[in-house]
Design an enzyme around this catalytic site. Structure first.
Site, mmCIF file in Angstrom:
data_model
loop_
_atom_site.group_PDB
_atom_site.id
_atom_site.type_symbol
_atom_site.label_atom_id
_atom_site.label_comp_id
_atom_site.label_asym_id
_atom_site.label_seq_id
_atom_site.Cartn_x
_atom_site.Cartn_y
_atom_site.Cartn_z
ATOM 1 N N HIS A 190 0.854 -1.191 0.000
ATOM 2 C CA HIS A 190 0.000 0.000 0.000
ATOM 3 C C HIS A 190 0.892 1.244 0.000
ATOM 4 O O HIS A 190 1.637 1.478 0.953
ATOM 5 C CB HIS A 190 -0.900 0.016 1.227
ATOM 6 C CG HIS A 190 -1.618 1.313 1.403
ATOM 7 N ND1 HIS A 190 -2.680 1.669 0.621
ATOM 8 C CD2 HIS A 190 -1.403 2.352 2.243
ATOM 9 C CE1 HIS A 190 -3.094 2.873 0.981
ATOM 10 N NE2 HIS A 190 -2.330 3.305 1.966
ATOM 11 N N ASP A 238 0.835 5.253 -0.247
ATOM 12 C CA ASP A 238 0.096 6.509 -0.297
ATOM 13 C C ASP A 238 0.671 7.387 -1.391
ATOM 14 O O ASP A 238 1.878 7.660 -1.407
ATOM 15 C CB ASP A 238 0.182 7.220 1.053
ATOM 16 C CG ASP A 238 -0.673 6.555 2.112
ATOM 17 O OD1 ASP A 238 -1.787 6.120 1.776
ATOM 18 O OD2 ASP A 238 -0.238 6.464 3.269
ATOM 19 N N ASP A 240 -7.297 1.671 2.713
ATOM 20 C CA ASP A 240 -6.933 2.707 3.681
ATOM 21 C C ASP A 240 -7.829 3.936 3.634
ATOM 22 O O ASP A 240 -7.522 4.953 4.236
ATOM 23 C CB ASP A 240 -5.469 3.125 3.430
ATOM 24 C CG ASP A 240 -4.907 3.989 4.547
ATOM 25 O OD1 ASP A 240 -5.337 3.826 5.703
ATOM 26 O OD2 ASP A 240 -4.036 4.829 4.273
ATOM 27 N N HIS A 252 -6.452 9.779 -0.769
ATOM 28 C CA HIS A 252 -7.024 9.829 0.579
ATOM 29 C C HIS A 252 -6.109 10.436 1.651
ATOM 30 O O HIS A 252 -6.457 10.377 2.841
ATOM 31 C CB HIS A 252 -7.510 8.439 1.006
ATOM 32 C CG HIS A 252 -6.436 7.414 1.168
ATOM 33 N ND1 HIS A 252 -6.257 6.387 0.280
ATOM 34 C CD2 HIS A 252 -5.492 7.250 2.113
ATOM 35 C CE1 HIS A 252 -5.251 5.635 0.668
ATOM 36 N NE2 HIS A 252 -4.766 6.143 1.788
#
Length: 1006
Positions: free
Chosen positions: A262, A264, A374, A578
């Site tokens: 994951h 970001d 997330d 996000h």
């Protein structure tokens, strides 16, 4: 038998730490190291490889914050190592406990070929297995000295979050640069003992299996010569063979492991660094796929794939091959893993359009699943968007972070506002960075809430955020857990394979209706107001640009800006990631975002202006262009003509020094402090403001959450409040039909203009705040004389209801929530809407008046500004402008209309005469969200619309151009195989919609 369990367990820990792990690399020799520090931003690979380097030694400090250093490491494999496995161990100064949050590197060969990434848990580079001896080693490391923004004391304000304030002090110490022999037998022994030791710790103390493992471990430790670990490791492994071979019980929980990292797209690092994080991770994972035939890796976010393609073509070539082999899997089908609460209807749809189209164009892959581990909660309109994009499933993890209530399911069907249901899975492992530790696997089994109905879950496995992804150690652990007594079984599988098995096993799971509200991170609806306003404005400018460019293209041959609109959409979608749109990134990210939104606005305004001029032609007729989906001032939606006259507004003083505004529809009373003490609906005689209360009330709260400063607002913020009632000035506005108010407090200044537009039933509140507070929360309150147990909040392609009471912990937890353009509160025959042009957070509370009439006061408050100090210590400092409108007597249809109106200001242009709309719909409840030309360049007109009032609707859509036919399509403008083309009658198409139903039509021009 005496109980010596704790003695053996303690022995295992010490021997592993002090004897066995150090013996994994029993021999080493130092490499020679030289370095070049790039003077500014990252440079192309060729430039880094060719740079002049200077010698440097282990122990040296290196790396200014956000800098790039190119290390060259050279050496010779000792001849006596012939036949052995040799690795380079390159430790840039890593803290193994912080994968993804500090320095990282990408290793290249001298010809520029990327080898793999370097990360805190992934410091090795394979040189040979086996080596001949005497090989010359030459490697280059592009090392990023990303500072530790969230350090040992999390959430401490730091200047490290922006290149402009971070300074130049070196951040890291070069720790190890060696060639080393890898003893693979010892490495496997470490994995054996870790897997068994971790499993043993999770089994009941009175479990026979635990004691079987304990005795096998004891025998293995007895067999090991601590002065000759390498020479006796095979003997020790033999003692463990039987307990490792014992198969899992038939009822064991089944875990589908998906290799995962994951990342970001921005957070505690800027966008440009994410480009490199993705390249390092992709290089790591393609290398691991070559070494591990059972391993499968999934990567989401088409934007990140596009970055690899653009910036690291050598890595991209390896990725494409691995995709073709079916082992490097495009996941999720979205442009980025966006926030899903705040993006508007079209933007949420375009996340899937651009994401899925990228994977289709590049690989022919059509994703079945949305992949959002997330994201901070999920809007109630999302299920039908997922389905309209041709997907069927959703995976997320974040709801496990809720602080108040435990979500009751791990696999369920999620029902959205229109009745669409999406098969949804929350991995019970409760992390999207699973590392195959025994504690994680056991937690997944214990935590799984669907026991009895199902026994299958998913585990996203790997270090994220630049931590390097899945490691060889995780793969080795998973191999031992494939079929091991006492454990869940673990198998590497793609997301689609998992969902197919889960749905076949549990085809009718429980249903959850409405939003998936995250009981945490509520302040992300307010932090970084400039970013949020930039998003809202960009969404509506894109609507205008597409509408007017399409209209002009059909009517005048105007060149439709396909490429520009595609690029701008992708930029806006990227910034809905996000941690960008929610305001939870470092200062650098938001500084760049504000500049990007300004550039986007200039470019889109240019497209709108050019298209409108092409439509208006030469002339002196004053035209009002109406981009809203409803008629305004007599101008139809999507058209232009002279505006109709709309009456006048009067201003008068009051004996108490207050003011009265009146336009024949509303009468507004403003007291001497600039507070609204009356909003009278003249048609019904109904007073809007609760007795003894005042609206337009700015309220200031202390706001220091327990943690996650930019993300969280904790409910105790309500315990103290300061009503900002003192005014420096309360005067008539310059137009003679408004009231201007100035207030100062702390280090801040607020200037407001209350206006009552002629002919319109709305009180407009323009608020300018020069904000210089710290750890404060600013709200705008309207206490309403209204009794209702629920209110409507706009979301994508409709609205849904939240309670105004707090009967249960689920309701009480929603003390801060998201809306788009409006909230609407209603008694059966009369309602009120509060609309906005760029805020999202709000709260609604109710109280029964204990004096006077005993009625109910329902207070709606819009959240304006916060001032957290982490990760951006200067969050929101400066000037901000907000526009809200209070709409008394409003139906839900009025709320929809006024929400659009406030977000799409009028545009006026002189021209030759009327511009008729390209498309019209004869029913206000059917709202057109997009009019555009088809993305394939065919010239077809695409129209997207939905039922917006929550009722069934029949309407007629009429094309303002000759029609050759029409098709119902998905969001990607592909015909729906199971839907017959609609009948076309002289350019008209009859439409029947369910409540909130979304539909896309492709209109073929004759």
């Amino acid at each position: 038998m005496h109980d010596d369990r704790t003695l053996v367990e303690a022995r295992l820990r010490r021997v592993l730490d002090e004897r066995i792990r150090p013996a994994v690399h029993p021999e080493s020799v130092p490499l020679e190291v030289a370095v070049w520090h790039a003077p500014g931003e990252p440079v192309p690979v060729a430039e880094g490889l060719a740079a002049d380097v200077e010698p440097v030694t282990v122990g040296s400090r290196w790396g200014a914050p956000w800098g790039t250093s190119w290390f060259r490491v050279t050496g010779t494999v000792p001849a006596e190592w012939a036949g052995k496995t040799v690795e380079a161990i390159l430790d840039l100064g890593f803290d193994e406990n912080m994968p993804g949050f500090q320095c990282e590197g990408l290793v290249y060969r001298p010809d520029g070929t990327p080898v793999k990434g370097l990360n805190p848990r992934n410091q090795w580079v394979r040189i040979g297995a086996p080596v001949r001896g005497g090989e010359e080693v030459r490697l280059h490391v592009e090392a990023a000295s990303n500072p530790v923004v969230m350090g040992p004391r999390p959430f401490t304000p730091t200047p490290l979050g922006d290149l402009e304030t971070a300074g130049r002090d070196p951040q890291y110490t070069l720790t190890r640069m060696d060639l080393a022999v890898l003893d693979e037998t010892v490495w496997h022994l470490v994995t054996d003992l870790e897997v068994l030791g971790e499993l043993m710790a999770e089994l009941p103390v009175d479990s026979p299996r635990r004691w079987e493992i304990l005795r096998a471990v004891e025998r293995a430790l007895d067999a090991l010569d601590l002065q000759d670990v390498g020479g006796t490791a095979e003997r020790a492994r033999a003692c463990l063979a039987d307990v490792l071979a014992a198969p899992a019980v038939p009822s064991a929980h089944r875990i589908s492991a998906v290799g995962h990292a994951h990342i970001d797209s921005a957070w505690l690092w800027p966008l440009r660094e994410t480009v490199r994080k993705v390249a390092r991770t992709a290089a790591n994972m393609t290398a691991l796929l070559d070494d591990e035939p059972d391993f499968v890796f999934a990567m989401s976010q088409a934007q990140q794939w596009a970055w690899v393609k653009e910036h690291r073509p050598e890595v991209w070539a390896r990725v494409k091959k691995a995709v073709a082999d079916g082992r490097f899997v495009p996941a999720g089908g979205m442009w980025v893993e966006s926030d899903t609460n705040m993006p508007g209807s079209e933007a949420m749809a375009r996340q899937f359009v651009h994401g899925k189209r990228f994977f289709l164009d590049e690989f022919g892959v059509d994703n079945d699943e949305a992949w959002l581990p997330d994201t901070f909660g999920f809007a109630a309109g999302l299920p039908q968007i997922i389905r309209a994009a041709g997907s069927r499933y959703l995976l997320t993890q974040k709801i496990s972070w809720s602080r108040t209530n435990s979500f009751p399911h791990h696999t369920f069907r999620w029902e959205g506002i229109d009745g669409t249901r999406i098969y949804t899975h929350f991995p019970p492992v409760d992390t999207y960075n699973c590392s195959m530790r025994g504690a994680e696997i056991a937690h997944a089994v214990r935590n799984f809430k669907d026991k009895g109905a199902a026994r299958h879950s998913l585990a996203p496995t790997g270090w994220g955020d630049g931590g390097g992804g899945t490691t060889r150690e995780m793969v080795a652990k998973a191999a031992r857990l494939r079929d091991l007594e006492g454990s869940a079984t673990v198998t590497w599988e793609t997301p689609s394979a998992f969902f197919a098995k889960a749905e076949a096993e549990n085809p009718e799971p429980p249903v959850w209706v409405g939003e998936l509200y995250l009981e945490l991170h509520r302040a992300t609806l307010t932090s970084q107001a400039g970013t949020k306003q930039g998003n809202r404005r960009s969404e509506h400018l894109l609507r205008e640009a597409e509408l007017w460019a399409a209209t002009a293209a059909v009517r005048t041959g105007f060149p439709y800006p396909y490429a520009d609109l595609d690029r701008i959409w992708k930029t806006v979608l990227l910034h809905q990631f996000h941690d960008i749109l929610p305001g939870s990134s470092i200062a650098w990210v938001h500084r760049e975002a504000r500049a990007t939104y300004a550039r986007i606005a200039d470019e889109l305004n240019g497209i709108v202006d050019a298209a409108q001029r092409a439509l208006a032609g030469e002339g002196t007729v004053p035209l009002l262009f109406n981009a809203a989906p409803h008629t305004r001032a007599g101008v139809p939606a999507g058209g232009a003509r002279p505006a109709e006259a709309s009456g006048r507004t009067t201003h008068a003083g009051r004996p108490d020094g207050g003011h009265v505004l009146d336009n024949g529809l509303l009468r507004i009373g403003v007291d001497p402090r600039g507070l609204v003490d009356s909003v009278l609906d003249l048609a019904t005689g109904r007073e809007t403001i609760a007795p003894g209360r005042t609206g337009n009330l700015l309220q200031l709260h202390q706001d220091l959450p327990n943690m996650w400063d930019a993300w969280d607002v904790d409910e105790f913020y309500r315990n103290t409040v300061t009503d900002l009632t003192d005014a420096d000035e309360v005067t008539p506005g310059d137009d003679g039909a408004s009231v201007r108010i100035v207030r100062t407090f702390g280090g801040s200044r607020v200037t407001q203009l209350l206006s009552l537009p002629p002919g319109e039933k709305r009180l407009v509140v323009d608020t300018e705040v020069d904000w210089h507070e710290t750890e404060k929360f600013l709200k705008l309150a309207f206490p309403l004389d209204l009794h209702t147990d629920r209110y409507a909040s706009e979301t994508q392609f409709g609205h849904f209801f939240r309670p105004t009471h707090t009967n249960t912990s689920w309701e009480a937890a929603k003390f801060e929530a998201c809306n788009h353009r409006f909230v609407h509160l209603q008694e059966p025959d009369w309602g009120v809407a509060l609309v906005n042009d760029g805020t999202y957070g709000h709260d609604v509370t109710r109280a029964v008046r204990t004096d006077g009439d005993g009625g109910t006061t329902t207070t709606v408050r819009a959240s304006l500004l916060r001032a957290p100090r982490f990760p951006d210590p200067e969050t929101d400092q400066g000037v901000h402008r907000f526009r809200h409108a209070l709409v008394p007597g409003a139906s839900i249809g009025d709320a929809v209309r006024e929400g659009w109106r406030i977000n799409l200001p009028e545009r006026r242009l002189d021209g030759a005469g009327e511009v008729t709309p390209l498309v019209t719909v004869d029913r206000d409840s059917v709202v057109v969200t997009a009019v555009k030309l088809a993305d394939d360049g065919s010239g077809d007109v695409v129209v997207r619309f939905h039922e917006a009032h929550g009722a069934r609707a029949r309407a007629t859509l009429t094309a303002g151009f000759p029609l050759a036919g029409a098709e119902v399509t998905d969001l990607l403008e592909r015909p729906l195989a199971d839907t017959a083309p609609p009948a076309v009658d002289d350019g008209r198409i009859a439409v029947a919609l369910r409540p909130f139903e979304l539909r896309t039509l492709r209109l073929k021009r004759a």
